[in-house]
Design an enzyme around this catalytic site. Structure first.
Site, short mmCIF file in Angstrom:
data_model
loop_
_atom_site.label_atom_id
_atom_site.label_comp_id
_atom_site.label_asym_id
_atom_site.label_seq_id
_atom_site.Cartn_x
_atom_site.Cartn_y
_atom_site.Cartn_z
N ASP A 43 0.82 -1.22 0.00
CA ASP A 43 0.00 0.00 0.00
C ASP A 43 0.85 1.27 0.00
O ASP A 43 0.53 2.25 -0.68
CB ASP A 43 -0.93 0.00 1.21
CG ASP A 43 -2.03 -1.05 1.09
OD1 ASP A 43 -2.19 -1.60 -0.02
OD2 ASP A 43 -2.71 -1.33 2.11
N LEU A 93 -11.32 -14.57 -44.46
CA LEU A 93 -10.56 -15.39 -45.38
C LEU A 93 -11.49 -16.14 -46.33
O LEU A 93 -12.62 -16.48 -45.99
CB LEU A 93 -9.72 -16.41 -44.60
CG LEU A 93 -8.66 -15.85 -43.65
CD1 LEU A 93 -8.01 -16.99 -42.88
CD2 LEU A 93 -7.62 -15.05 -44.41
N GLU A 122 -0.07 -22.73 -43.12
CA GLU A 122 -0.11 -22.95 -41.68
C GLU A 122 -1.45 -23.55 -41.29
O GLU A 122 -2.42 -23.46 -42.05
CB GLU A 122 0.13 -21.66 -40.90
CG GLU A 122 -0.92 -20.59 -41.10
CD GLU A 122 -0.63 -19.33 -40.30
OE1 GLU A 122 -0.40 -19.45 -39.09
OE2 GLU A 122 -0.63 -18.24 -40.90
N LYS A 124 -4.97 -23.78 -39.45
CA LYS A 124 -5.96 -22.80 -39.01
C LYS A 124 -6.40 -23.14 -37.58
O LYS A 124 -6.75 -24.28 -37.29
CB LYS A 124 -7.17 -22.79 -39.93
CG LYS A 124 -8.19 -21.72 -39.55
CD LYS A 124 -9.40 -21.76 -40.45
CE LYS A 124 -10.36 -20.62 -40.14
NZ LYS A 124 -10.85 -20.64 -38.74
#
Length: 279
Positions: A43, A93, A122, A124
């Site tokens: 604090d 896409l 790659e 998905k």
């Protein structure tokens, strides 16, 4: 007879930088205390930083903006899902469900003047599309895709995802840009999905039908502390608006994202021809 009113003193660059740094320390401390239950400041340290911020704003009033920590009431963090426009539209896409459809798409590229392009391939990830906005390397906003032009602000929830950096790091070859929108997918790993559904069953609640629904439901929690328990991940797959960076290809964009500390897929290959893709 009235006296002259002194003009406010403009904030120096040094004062601005100190204000920014102390503000980030306070916001991070609040985040860790209220959301992650993992306080990093006691604090006294927190109050000392807040008083320093107030002193800077007293001396330089222009620094006292609505989003300053001095203007916020301390307490629990919540997600309001405010509608916010993307800086650059998030496109969708095209799909190809067969090699013939892929070949037809490749032929269209040739007709459009793109001859023999290298092809980045790659896996998905089936999750929820997300758009991260970084300014000077700092994560300032995270939006869902929405209708592509406007998404919902889910920043507090996305900040709980361990793989999403709150601040980017750069290299001499790939410095952090002034501004960049990073597009990606938030997902729930299969193992985490099984654990989540087991806990839902134990609690007598309906289970999720699949990991995608679970990821979407986990990200759309009003209380980010709930999201923090869900073990979400993220993988980046694109860049939107940017200043200070212009990639020459998708693979060079991925190189930059990795260098900045962002998560990218390790299942990526760049192939020279469509025949290599089919093979």
């Amino acid at each position: 007879m009235s006296g002259d009113t002194a003009e406010p003193v403009p904030a120096s660059e040094e004062a601005r930088e100190e204000h920014r740094a102390v503000s980030e320390e306070i916001e991070d401390a609040r985040w860790r205390y209220y959301v992650l239950d993992d306080p990093t400041l006691d604090d006294a340290d927190f109050d000392r930083r807040l008083r320093r911020l107030e002193a800077l704003e007293e001396r330089f009033p222009e620094l006292r903006t609505p989003d300053s920590p001095t203007q916020k009431v301390g307490g629990a963090v919540s997600t309001d899902f405010t509608a916010v426009d993307h800086l650059q539209r998030m496109e969708s896409l095209d799909n190809a469900f067969s090699y013939d459809e892929l070949a037809a798409w490749h032929a269209r590229l040739a007709r459009d003047g793109v001859e023999s392009p290298a092809l980045l391939c790659e896996l998905k990830v089936d999750g929820l599309a997300i758009n991260l906005l970084y300014e000077d390397g700092r994560l300032v906003r995270a939006l869902t895709r929405g209708d592509g032009s406007t998404g919902e602000d889910v920043t507090p929830n996305v900040k709980t995802i361990a793989s999403v950096p709150h601040r980017l790091v750069g290299t001499p070859e790939l410095p952090v840009p002034e501004l960049v929108e990073v597009r990606g997918e938030v997902f729930l790993p299969v193992e985490a999905f099984a654990r989540l559904n087991e806990s839902m069953t134990d609690a007598g609640k309906p289970i999720f039908a699949n990991p995608r629904n679970a990821a979407a439901g986990s990200l759309r929690q009003k209380d980010p502390r709930v999201t923090a328990t869900r073990d979400l991940g993220m993988v980046c797959h694109g860049i939107g608006a940017r200043r200070g960076f212009e990639p020459t290809s998708q693979s060079t964009a991925y190189d930059a994202l990795r260098a900045w500390g962002l998560p990218t897929s390790d299942r990526v290959r760049v192939l020279a021809s469509l025949a290599e893709v089919e093979a």
